[in-house]
Motif scaffolding. Structure first.
Motif, PDB file in Angstrom:
ATOM      1  N   GLU A 146       5.509   8.686   0.742  1.00  0.00           N
ATOM      2  CA  GLU A 146       5.054   7.452   1.382  1.00  0.00           C
ATOM      3  C   GLU A 146       5.550   7.352   2.821  1.00  0.00           C
ATOM      4  O   GLU A 146       4.779   7.057   3.730  1.00  0.00           O
ATOM      5  N   ILE A 177       3.567   7.087   6.297  1.00  0.00           N
ATOM      6  CA  ILE A 177       3.724   5.898   7.142  1.00  0.00           C
ATOM      7  C   ILE A 177       4.062   6.289   8.583  1.00  0.00           C
ATOM      8  O   ILE A 177       3.539   5.730   9.542  1.00  0.00           O
ATOM      9  N   ASN A 235      12.911   1.358   1.454  1.00  0.00           N
ATOM     10  CA  ASN A 235      11.876   0.317   1.508  1.00  0.00           C
ATOM     11  C   ASN A 235      12.488  -1.015   1.957  1.00  0.00           C
ATOM     12  O   ASN A 235      12.439  -2.024   1.251  1.00  0.00           O
ATOM     13  N   GLU A 292      13.594  -4.572   3.843  1.00  0.00           N
ATOM     14  CA  GLU A 292      12.969  -5.815   4.309  1.00  0.00           C
ATOM     15  C   GLU A 292      13.227  -6.012   5.800  1.00  0.00           C
ATOM     16  O   GLU A 292      12.458  -6.675   6.490  1.00  0.00           O
ATOM     17  N   LEU A 348       4.362  -1.329  10.914  1.00  0.00           N
ATOM     18  CA  LEU A 348       5.380  -1.646   9.905  1.00  0.00           C
ATOM     19  C   LEU A 348       5.517  -3.154   9.727  1.00  0.00           C
ATOM     20  O   LEU A 348       5.683  -3.650   8.621  1.00  0.00           O
ATOM     21  N   ASP A 389       1.563  -4.460   8.400  1.00  0.00           N
ATOM     22  CA  ASP A 389       1.084  -3.978   7.099  1.00  0.00           C
ATOM     23  C   ASP A 389       2.119  -4.108   5.989  1.00  0.00           C
ATOM     24  O   ASP A 389       1.759  -4.212   4.819  1.00  0.00           O
ATOM     25  N   TYR A 390       3.398  -4.074   6.340  1.00  0.00           N
ATOM     26  CA  TYR A 390       4.440  -4.078   5.312  1.00  0.00           C
ATOM     27  C   TYR A 390       5.333  -5.313   5.369  1.00  0.00           C
ATOM     28  O   TYR A 390       6.295  -5.415   4.604  1.00  0.00           O
ATOM     29  N   MET A 419       7.539  -6.235   7.418  1.00  0.00           N
ATOM     30  CA  MET A 419       8.926  -5.921   7.731  1.00  0.00           C
ATOM     31  C   MET A 419       9.400  -6.706   8.954  1.00  0.00           C
ATOM     32  O   MET A 419       8.700  -6.774   9.963  1.00  0.00           O
TER      33      MET A 419
END
Length: 304
Positions: free
Chosen positions: A117, A121, A152, A154, A180, A183-184, A186
Motif C-alpha cells: 500500500e 501511495i 497508517n 493519523e 495524503l 484522500d486519507y 491525514m
C-alpha cells in the motif's frame, strides 16, 4: 469536532543550556485534518519543537497535548498514531524499496499488505529490483515517507522534506502531501524554510523566528495580514502638493517618496486621475504587494 486540535502546546520553552534558550512560549494549535506549515529560517527552533512533540527531547517547560492526551503520560499510545520524518532515516543502499520496508515493517507491526500500500501511495511501487543506491534523491525521500506511513498514522510530521530536492522533486512531494491529506484524512505538520513552496499546499501557517512565534493562523488569515502591508509608492513633480491631495488615502513619507496603503487597481486609477487633474506630473505609481516571502522578511527583520 472538525476543528479540534490534534496538536496543542502551551507555554513550550526549551534550553539546551543555561545560556542558550531555543524556544520561548510556543503555543502551537494544529487542527484535525489540516496541513500546517511550520515556517522559519534554519536555526529558528523548528526541529527542536518537532523533537519535543515526538518525545525525542525531554519536555522542560510547558505542556504538550496530542490527540487530546498529555504526551508525557501517554507517550507510547500517542506515538503509535504518528508517522514522522525528522532526521534522515537509515536506508539500506544495497536493498530494494520493498526490502527496506520489510525490515521496518516488523518494528511497526504492519502487515505485508501495508508494505504494498505505501509503495503505491508514494509512487515507488514500480522500482522493482532497483536498489536504493541507484535511487534519485526524490525517490529516496518518497521511500523515507513510505517508512513513516507504515503504521497508517493519523498524524504525519515532516521536517524540511524538500531539502535538496530539484524543482520536479519538490512538485512531486507537494502533490503527495496534498493527496495524503485529501484522500486519507491525514493531519500533516510540515516544517520548511521554503515559504513560497509551502504556501501552495498548506491550510494553516505558523511562523517562528529565533524561537518565538510571530504569526499563527489559517492561510486566508495570513493573506489578509499580507494585504495590510501592501503599499502604493508615488512620486510626482510636487510631492508636498500630492500629500495634501491624497489625504483620504492616508499617505506617509518613505524617504522622498509617498507610500499609501494599497487596496485595488481602481484605487490606483483614481489616484492617477487626481494627480494629473491637478497638473502634477506622475513619475512613479508603483504597487508594492507584500507577498508571503516579503511578509516573512518584514516579520523577521523587525522582530528579535
Amino acid at each position: 469536532m472538525a476543528n479540534a486540535p490534534v496538536i496543542k502546546t502551551t507555554g513550550l520553552s526549551y534550553h539546551y543550556s543555561k545560556e542558550a534558550q531555543t524556544l520561548f512560549d510556543i503555543n502551537l494549535h494544529v487542527e484535525k485534518g489540516s496541513i500546517y506549515g511550520f515556517l522559519g529560517p534554519n536555526g529558528s527552533g523548528k526541529t527542536t519543537t518537532l523533537s519535543l512533540l515526538l518525545g525525542l527531547l525531554g519536555n522542560q517547560q510547558g505542556d504538550i497535548e496530542i490527540f487530546g492526551q498529555h504526551l508525557h503520560s501517554n507517550r507510547i499510545d500517542i506515538l503509535k498514531k504518528i508517522g514522522s520524518l525528522v532526521e534522515t532515516p537509515s536506508l539500506y543502499a544495497h536493498l530494494t524499496a520493498k526490502e527496506n520496508l520489510e525490515i521496518y515493517r516488523t518494528v511497526y507491526g504492519a502487515s505485508k499488505e501495508r508494505v504494498n500500500e505505501v509503495l503505491k501511495i508514494t509512487g515507488i511501487e514500480g522500482t522493482g529490483q532497483k536498489t536504493v543506491k541507484k535511487f534519485s534523491l526524490g525517490m529516496k525521500q518518497r521511500l523515507s515517507i513510505a517508512l513513516a506511513l507504515l503504521p497508517n498514522p493519523e498524524l504525519l510530521i515532516l521536517d524540511e522534506p524538500s531539502n535538496g530536492l530539484d524543482p520536479a522533486g519538490i512538485i512531486e512531494l507537494r502533490e503527495l502531501i496534498k493527496r495524503l491529506n485529501k484522500d486519507y484524512g491525514m493531519t500533516i505538520l510540515i516544517s520548511s524554510h521554503l515559504l513560497i513552496e509551502v504556501e501552495k499546499m498548506v491550510s494553516h501557517v505558523g511562523i517562528i523566528f529565533k524561537g518565538k512565534m510571530l504569526f499563527q493562523g489559517s492561510l486566508a488569515e495570513l493573506h489578509l495580514f499580507e494585504q495590510k502591508g501592501s503599499k502604493l509608492l508615488v512620486d510626482t513633480s510636487d510631492n508636498e502638493a500630492a500629500l495634501k491631495l491624497l489625504q483620504e488615502h492616508h499617505p506617509e513619507w518613505v524617504g522622498n517618496t509617498l507610500a499609501l496603503p494599497l487596496k485595488d487597481r481602481e484605487q490606483i486609477a483614481c489616484i492617477n486621475r487626481t494627480l494629473t487633474q491637478n497638473n502634477l506630473d506622475v513619475y512613479l505609481l508603483h504597487p508594492k504587494e507584500n507577498n508571503l516571502e516579503q511578509l516573512f522578511i518584514d516579520l523577521t527583520s523587525t522582530k528579535s
